[in-house]
Structure formats: C-alpha cells, structure tokens
Motif scaffolding. Structure first.
Motif, short mmCIF file in Angstrom:
data_model
loop_
_atom_site.label_atom_id
_atom_site.label_comp_id
_atom_site.label_asym_id
_atom_site.label_seq_id
_atom_site.Cartn_x
_atom_site.Cartn_y
_atom_site.Cartn_z
N SER A 100 0.82 -1.21 0.00
CA SER A 100 0.00 0.00 0.00
C SER A 100 0.86 1.26 0.00
N ILE A 101 2.09 1.15 0.50
CA ILE A 101 3.03 2.28 0.42
C ILE A 101 3.60 2.38 -0.99
N LEU A 102 4.08 1.24 -1.50
CA LEU A 102 4.73 1.21 -2.82
C LEU A 102 3.81 1.69 -3.93
N ASP A 103 2.58 1.17 -3.94
CA ASP A 103 1.71 1.48 -5.08
C ASP A 103 0.96 2.80 -4.92
N GLY A 104 1.12 3.46 -3.77
CA GLY A 104 0.53 4.78 -3.58
C GLY A 104 -0.91 4.77 -3.10
N THR A 105 -1.47 3.58 -2.81
CA THR A 105 -2.84 3.54 -2.31
C THR A 105 -2.93 4.14 -0.91
N MET A 106 -1.83 4.15 -0.18
CA MET A 106 -1.78 4.85 1.10
C MET A 106 -1.36 6.30 0.80
N LYS A 107 -2.36 7.16 0.66
CA LYS A 107 -2.13 8.53 0.19
C LYS A 107 -1.37 9.37 1.21
N PRO A 165 0.51 7.07 8.06
CA PRO A 165 0.42 7.21 9.52
C PRO A 165 1.80 7.14 10.14
N ASN A 166 1.99 7.88 11.20
CA ASN A 166 3.31 7.91 11.84
C ASN A 166 3.47 6.74 12.82
N LEU A 167 3.33 5.54 12.28
CA LEU A 167 3.51 4.34 13.09
C LEU A 167 4.99 3.99 13.14
N VAL A 168 5.46 3.69 14.32
CA VAL A 168 6.86 3.30 14.50
C VAL A 168 6.93 1.79 14.66
N LEU A 169 7.78 1.15 13.88
CA LEU A 169 7.88 -0.30 13.88
C LEU A 169 9.24 -0.77 14.37
N GLY A 170 9.22 -1.85 15.13
CA GLY A 170 10.42 -2.64 15.33
C GLY A 170 10.39 -3.71 14.26
N ILE A 171 11.50 -3.99 13.63
CA ILE A 171 11.52 -4.86 12.45
C ILE A 171 12.54 -5.96 12.63
N LYS A 198 3.69 12.20 2.39
CA LYS A 198 2.89 12.96 3.34
C LYS A 198 2.60 12.13 4.59
N THR A 199 2.80 12.73 5.75
CA THR A 199 2.56 12.05 7.02
C THR A 199 1.19 12.42 7.58
N LEU A 200 0.47 11.41 8.05
CA LEU A 200 -0.85 11.62 8.63
C LEU A 200 -0.72 11.80 10.14
N PRO A 201 -1.12 12.94 10.68
CA PRO A 201 -1.00 13.16 12.13
C PRO A 201 -1.85 12.17 12.93
N ASP A 202 -1.40 11.86 14.14
CA ASP A 202 -2.10 10.89 14.99
C ASP A 202 -3.56 11.29 15.23
N TRP A 203 -3.80 12.59 15.47
CA TRP A 203 -5.15 13.03 15.80
C TRP A 203 -6.11 12.77 14.63
N ARG A 223 -9.36 2.39 12.47
CA ARG A 223 -9.65 1.90 13.81
C ARG A 223 -8.64 0.83 14.24
N ALA A 224 -8.19 0.03 13.28
CA ALA A 224 -7.22 -1.02 13.57
C ALA A 224 -5.84 -0.45 13.88
N ILE A 225 -5.57 0.75 13.37
CA ILE A 225 -4.26 1.38 13.56
C ILE A 225 -4.16 2.08 14.91
N VAL A 226 -5.27 2.61 15.38
CA VAL A 226 -5.26 3.44 16.60
C VAL A 226 -4.53 2.80 17.78
N PRO A 227 -4.76 1.50 18.10
CA PRO A 227 -4.05 0.90 19.25
C PRO A 227 -2.53 0.88 19.10
N MET A 228 -2.05 1.03 17.86
CA MET A 228 -0.60 1.00 17.61
C MET A 228 0.05 2.37 17.76
#
Length: 355
Positions: free
Chosen positions: A219-226, A229-235, A290-295, A308-313
C-alpha cells in the motif's frame, strides 16, 4: 570440509525436529534452514493438500532433496495426530498459530484456540520425551503495556492482558505464552521451553502468498496509502527469526528464556516510504511522502475500520533491546533496511506491487 562441520552434520542427520505450521512465513524459513543444516524434519499442516505448496517453496529456496522431510496433518484446534506428530522428535519448533482472518466479535474466539493449541503441542512434546520446545510468541506479549514511555523494553517486560485497548490477537499471544510457562512449571516433567518474541517480520518470501506485513509495504509502494500514519515499527528479517529459533533450540543457555527478535532500533512508516523511494525509485514512484497526524487517524477511526485497527498501535513504545539474543546465543540479525528491502523485492518478484 572441516572436521567440526562433518561432526555437526552427522549429529544433525540423527536429530528429528518437528516444525508446526510448515506453510507459514516463519515456518517455511525454519524448515529451509533446518534442511540446509542436515536435520531430519517433520512438519504439521492443517491439510495434506498443502504438501505440494511447501515443496514448491523449498524448491524456490534451493532445496532439491526431500528425503529428510515428512508431513503430518494436524490442526491446533483439534486433538488428532499431535501425539503422532511429536513421536520420536528431539525438538519442537512451535511456530504455528490458529488462523483467524477476521477480528472476532468475542475475543475468546481468538484467545481460546491459541491457548488450547499451545497446550496440545506441549502435552504431545512432553509425552513423546522431546527435549525442548521453542515457541513463537510475539512482541505483543512483551511491550504493549508500555505506551508513551521511553523505558527500554527487555525480555523481563510483560504485556498486561488486561491492558485497555489491547487487541484480541496480542491478548491471545500473551495468554498463550503465560499458559506455556505455567505448563512447563506445573506439568512439564522436565520438558524445556524457550520463547521467541518477534517484532514486525519482513524479509524475502518463497512464494506469492504474502504475509500481512507485505500488504503494508504494498500500500506504500503502489501509492494507495495517500498519507502515511506515523507508526513506528520494530523490524526483524524472517531469516533471522528462523535462525534465532534454531539457536534457541540447541543452545543449553536458552532453556527457560525468552528472546526479543528485532534488528535493532526502529523505522516509522514515513521513513520506510522514503527509504523505498530512494532504493527502488521506479517501483516506489507513487509512494506518498505525506505524514498523517495521529489526531487525524483517531478522527478517521470513527468512520474507517482500517483506521480503527491502527489506533491501538499509535504511541506504542518500540524501544526494545536485542542484546540478550546477541550475547547469549551469538545472534547477528540483518538491519531494518535489509529486511524491508528484501520484502519489497519479493513484492516486485511476484508482480504484486500493482494497484
């Protein structure tokens, strides 16, 4: 060939390992590495119809002989065949997890199969005289009670199952792991246990049936995530997760221990997007910056199930340490960037990066 290597291969040839969940992302990599090391391997699959799928993936990975690989049909939600699966095995890598593609209305629909499935595997291993079980848990069992904190998360950390907002999946993982440790203490009869707690698993895939982490990258690569979200991941790279399971299986020091599996440090989704644009400019030409603010994510969650699935993260502390695995087991994981790039290259390899 070095004498020590010859001795190791001879010993491995006589050692039988059960890998639960052979079709899974981590499971197939574990099987691949075990076969490379000369082990005898038995793997459980929910239907023997999927045997061809495993063989095809292993061929893609370069395995050409399968005389050391056996299959057995077993499902974590049923008692059938688990004693047979564990029979004659020296070690068990319990990697399988009950499948639940939808978020259940009742969290017990996810929690009960996870806990009961763990008991089935541990009881079968104990009854068969298995030396050690290495169980796959996840970071959800370690660091989800550390919201908006800066404390370093280690294997001493535990998620509180009663944590407000904890997903059914993460709750099932922490309760299954707690149940496993309790079983070893009260009913194990000498059975050893080690637990691996991976963070976000990326890395290469052996086929086009990709895990959830790839959907995020796609969704990042193909641009569908316009907006990102500022999610921080451990990888962590899947190859290193499999390697850590095998190290925890054979190293005497791993008995009774849990190990956080992460490359080290973190990457946010906006950083991943920038990295992909840099490394794969043509494939990631539509990736957003473009970054989507948490609020705004929280506001969107009122209307959008995905948000809604992202909010807990949001705000989860991912400041965790991999020092224990490095020092105790000599584990040397790949970098975040290597894991992400390998995953993105798998998307391109299987032509799955298209909208």
């Amino acid at each position: 060939m070095y004498p020590d290597l010859i001795i190791m291969i001879k010993e491995n040839n006589q050692t039988l390992i059960l890998v639960t969940g052979g079709t899974g992302f981590v499971g197939i990599h574990a099987i691949h590495q075990l076969l490379q090391k000369g082990y005898q391997v038995k793997t459980t699959i929910r239907s023997l119809d999927r045997k061809k799928e495993i063989l095809a993936m292993l061929k893609t990975a370069g395995i050409i002989q399968f005389d050391k690989l056996k299959f057995i049909e077993a499902d974590l939600t049923r008692d059938a065949n688990w004693d047979e699966a564990a029979k004659d095995c020296d070690y068990v890598l319990h990697i399988a997890s009950p499948i639940n593609l939808k978020i259940p209305k009742d969290e017990n629909e996810m929690i009960k199969p996870a806990v009961e499935g763990t008991f089935r595997v541990l009881k079968a291993a104990r009854n068969a005289g298995v030396k050690r079980v290495v169980m796959t848990s996840n970071f959800g069992a370690v660091g989800y009670s550390n919201k908006v904190k800066t404390a370093l998360i280690t294997e001493e950390s535990w998620t509180d199952p009663a944590e407000k907002g904890l997903s059914a999946y993460n709750k099932s993982k922490v309760l299954a792991e707690l149940a496993a440790w309790d079983f070893i203490k009260t009913e194990g009869q000498g059975l050893e246990l080690a637990v691996i707690n991976p963070m976000g698993i990326f890395g290469p895939s052996f086929n086009a049936d990709l895990s959830s982490g790839y959907e995020l990258l796609k969704s990042i690569l193909d641009g569908t995530m316009k907006t990102i979200p500022n999610l921080v991941l451990g990888i962590v790279d899947v190859r290193d997760v499999a390697d850590l399971h095998i190290r925890a299986m054979t190293n005497p020091a791993a008995n009774g221990q849990r190990f956080i599996a992460l490359a080290g440090g973190t990457m946010s989704l906006p950083q991943i997007s920038q990295f992909l644009k840099q490394e794969l400019p043509e494939a990631a030409k539509n990736a957003s910056t473009k970054t989507l603010p948490d609020w705004l994510v929280r506001l969107a969650a009122i209307f959008s199930p995905k948000a809604r699935a992202i909010v807990p993260m949001l705000g989860i502390n991912r400041n965790a340490s991999n020092e224990k695995a490095r020092k105790l087991l000599g584990w040397q994981p790949r970098t975040n960037e290597q894991a992400v790039l390998a995953a993105a290259e798998s998307l391109l390899k299987y032509n799955l990066n298209k909208i």
